[in-house]
Scaffold this motif. Sequence first.
Motif, mmCIF file in Angstrom:
data_model
loop_
_atom_site.group_PDB
_atom_site.id
_atom_site.type_symbol
_atom_site.label_atom_id
_atom_site.label_comp_id
_atom_site.label_asym_id
_atom_site.label_seq_id
_atom_site.Cartn_x
_atom_site.Cartn_y
_atom_site.Cartn_z
ATOM 1 N N LYS A 1 0.838 -1.209 0.000
ATOM 2 C CA LYS A 1 0.000 0.000 0.000
ATOM 3 C C LYS A 1 0.870 1.255 0.000
ATOM 4 N N CYS B 1 -3.419 -6.202 -4.302
ATOM 5 C CA CYS B 1 -3.008 -5.123 -3.400
ATOM 6 C C CYS B 1 -2.983 -5.625 -1.960
ATOM 7 N N ASP C 1 -9.944 0.491 4.776
ATOM 8 C CA ASP C 1 -10.178 -0.562 3.788
ATOM 9 C C ASP C 1 -10.975 -1.697 4.420
ATOM 10 N N ALA D 1 -9.549 -2.603 -5.005
ATOM 11 C CA ALA D 1 -8.894 -1.580 -4.190
ATOM 12 C C ALA D 1 -9.291 -0.160 -4.582
#
Length: 375
Positions: free
Chosen positions: A107, A132, A198, A325
């Motif tokens: 990230k 990701c 997230d 993502a």
Amino acid sequence: MTDTHNTNKANGRPLRVAFIGTGGIANAHAEALRQQPGVELTAAIDIDASRSEAFAAKWGVTRTAADLAEAVDGGGLDLVAICTPPSSHFPLALGALSHGLHAVIEKPPALSLSQMRELEAAEAASSGSLSCVFQHRFGSGAQRLLALQQSGVLGKQLVGTCNTLWFRDQPYFDVPWRGLWDVEGGGPTMGHGIHQFDLLLHLWGPWSEVTAFAGKLARKTDTEDASAAVVRFESGAIATVINSVISPRETSYLRLDYENATVELEHLYGYSDHNWTVTPAPGQDAVVGLWAQGEDQASGHAAQYAGIIRSLQGGEPAPVSIRDAYATMELACAIYASSVSGTTIARGQIDESSPFFARMDGHLEPWKEEEALNA
């Protein structure tokens, strides 16, 4: 288009992995990958030969190289782990796709929504794929909570809190590549809190709009050192999201209130089941018993890599694609856009016509006033 997934499955050979960048975070990737069956740690890639050689010796990596092209020429590869500073993630991911390789990107996966869209297009044209690193999705607590949500036992999503309250002193930001829009893409909203929100988005689904504030309150840096946002979800639920690197008592905290229970997670950089607490609403004690079922799987790189390797060996797309993502990166961008513009930002509003599409600060150099006041 060659399907390297099915090739690996058919011939039974190990999945050959290269590491691009052999600094601190690469060790977490190596340790996680070494736990996976059917994986060979094949190449360590770094412009600093002494560092790549030391990394290779530590983790039993077969060979070293100065760049990806040299590593590919030295023998077959299947997967690369991109473990370099944020500004290099985008070009290195494009390079991996150009060789038809799968890649795992730390990230943030890119510095802008524009770069995310370019990666989507490059992936569609390649036999490789991108995944990701958002490892908090993969702990058993998050997966159990997702299953309970989907069963309906928790009732509606109502109100949430998502805090990443960390502490980084001024010397942390004095490292040349830190705190720069062109290198990191942003401050704690992009580089620290992104893991926690997230997870929030993974659990609570699509967000619809956000109103946010951000500022430079205590550190000399080009980016923000704190941000706070109110996020409305398509479900109607509302959550606050705070991202900070100026908070002396560090914690990562998620509180999710449903009709039938409050579910809380408090940890710092990773969690196991003991970090979760479930408080039932009156008359809903059965929820606690349902939560207690299943084995404990800690969040972290090993948990995510287990899913990645299993998927690739089975010929399936790896979890947390660039498209997956995008919603998380879009929320980060919307927090910046709202804080700079002083307006509420809707999901989908930031497109090619927006100055924030190409760079998170919109090239507007926000918070100069705070910098002057704190000088």
